[in-house]
Write a protein that holds these residues in place. Structure first.
Motif, mmCIF file in Angstrom:
data_model
loop_
_atom_site.group_PDB
_atom_site.id
_atom_site.type_symbol
_atom_site.label_atom_id
_atom_site.label_comp_id
_atom_site.label_asym_id
_atom_site.label_seq_id
_atom_site.Cartn_x
_atom_site.Cartn_y
_atom_site.Cartn_z
ATOM 1 N N LEU A 104 75.154 79.546 64.739
ATOM 2 C CA LEU A 104 76.424 79.459 65.565
ATOM 3 C C LEU A 104 77.567 78.845 64.568
ATOM 4 C CD1 LEU A 104 74.785 77.609 68.726
ATOM 5 C CD2 LEU A 104 75.496 79.882 68.424
ATOM 6 N N ILE A 105 78.790 79.465 64.798
ATOM 7 C CA ILE A 105 79.762 78.895 64.065
ATOM 8 C C ILE A 105 80.753 78.466 65.128
ATOM 9 C CG2 ILE A 105 81.774 79.739 62.664
ATOM 10 C CD1 ILE A 105 80.011 82.108 62.046
ATOM 11 N N LEU A 106 81.488 77.206 64.828
ATOM 12 C CA LEU A 106 82.467 76.780 65.747
ATOM 13 C C LEU A 106 83.876 76.880 65.155
ATOM 14 C CD1 LEU A 106 82.856 75.453 68.326
ATOM 15 C CD2 LEU A 106 82.634 73.109 67.170
ATOM 16 N N THR A 107 84.778 77.363 65.803
ATOM 17 C CA THR A 107 86.092 77.564 65.477
ATOM 18 C C THR A 107 87.222 76.891 66.343
ATOM 19 O OG1 THR A 107 86.587 79.648 66.455
ATOM 20 C CG2 THR A 107 85.556 79.593 64.149
ATOM 21 N N ARG A 144 76.386 87.212 63.082
ATOM 22 C CA ARG A 144 75.333 88.390 63.150
ATOM 23 C C ARG A 144 75.597 89.018 61.839
ATOM 24 N NH1 ARG A 144 73.206 87.094 67.368
ATOM 25 N NH2 ARG A 144 74.051 87.478 69.481
ATOM 26 N N GLY A 145 75.532 88.198 60.680
ATOM 27 C CA GLY A 145 75.354 88.830 59.325
ATOM 28 C C GLY A 145 76.799 89.656 58.915
ATOM 29 N N GLY A 146 77.773 89.329 59.437
ATOM 30 C CA GLY A 146 79.265 90.080 59.525
ATOM 31 C C GLY A 146 79.739 89.897 60.854
ATOM 32 N N MET A 166 76.594 95.212 74.383
ATOM 33 C CA MET A 166 76.433 93.896 73.472
ATOM 34 C C MET A 166 75.283 93.562 73.413
ATOM 35 S SD MET A 166 78.647 90.431 72.837
ATOM 36 C CE MET A 166 79.241 90.777 74.355
ATOM 37 N N PRO A 167 74.197 93.641 72.249
ATOM 38 C CA PRO A 167 73.066 93.242 72.093
ATOM 39 C C PRO A 167 72.702 91.720 72.561
ATOM 40 C CG PRO A 167 73.792 93.511 69.948
ATOM 41 C CD PRO A 167 74.837 93.864 70.944
ATOM 42 N N SER A 168 71.544 91.363 73.020
ATOM 43 C CA SER A 168 71.413 89.997 73.512
ATOM 44 C C SER A 168 71.148 89.157 72.257
ATOM 45 C CB SER A 168 70.201 89.861 74.291
ATOM 46 O OG SER A 168 69.165 89.995 73.701
#
Length: 173
Positions: free
Chosen positions: A10-13, A159-161, A1-3
């Motif tokens: 950020l998204i909060l769910t 990450r754009g998707g 996984m890339p750093s």
């Protein structure tokens, strides 16, 4: 996984109990276009928090979850998204928690996150309106309201998707 890039939003769910998640995610897997389905079923609390503020967001989430038990949810119906379908959710305790966090982060919130909170779980999106209308009619025909619970807050790097996990914050009474 890339750093993670610290500038990524950020998204909060909300993290669901296992049974509720299994049901909603199964429906999402069945009805969301596979080429666009990068993430599991979710209920978004905030769509765009600033990535550079991660170090301040994490302790705020820990404090918000401490001393709080699982949050009751009632899935009350379905709604059209025009090109998709979502389950509507009633959760007064969740709405109160979101208001607390919105007050704390008011200077960071963009227009989408300043709008009224209408909790829902999208199980289909980005399809032809006729396809969405057909699914809505089919699901409404057999719909019975049900209950579940929220057991944690989940923070994600956008990450754009695809999304990458940035933290899990369980409710801990």
């Amino acid at each position: 996984m890339p750093s993670p890039d610290r500038t990524d939003p950020l998204i909060l769910t909300l993290g669901f109990d296992a049974e509720t998640f299994s049901l909603l995610n199964g429906l999402r897997q069945a009805h969301f276009p596979p080429e666009r389905n990068f993430i599991p079923a979710h209920l978004t609390l905030f769509h765009h928090l600033p990535g550079p503020e991660l170090a301040g967001i994490v302790p705020a989430l820990r404090r918000a979850c401490a001393g709080r038990g699982a949050i009751p949810l009632r899935v009350t119906g379905l709604r059209s998204l025009g090109r998709g379908v979502a389950f509507t959710v009633e959760a007064p305790e969740l709405a109160a928690l979101r208001r607390e966090l919105a007050a704390l982060w008011s200077g960071w919130l963009g227009p989408q996150d300043r709008q009224g909170f209408r909790p829902h779980v999208t199980i289909q999106n980005k399809v032809a309106p006729s396809q969405a209308a057909a699914l809505l009619a089919r699901l409404q025909a057999g719909f019975v309201p049900f209950e579940g619970s929220g057991e944690a807050l989940l923070l994600w790097h956008y990450r754009g998707g695809p999304w990458e996990p940035a933290g899990v914050f369980p409710f801990a009474p």
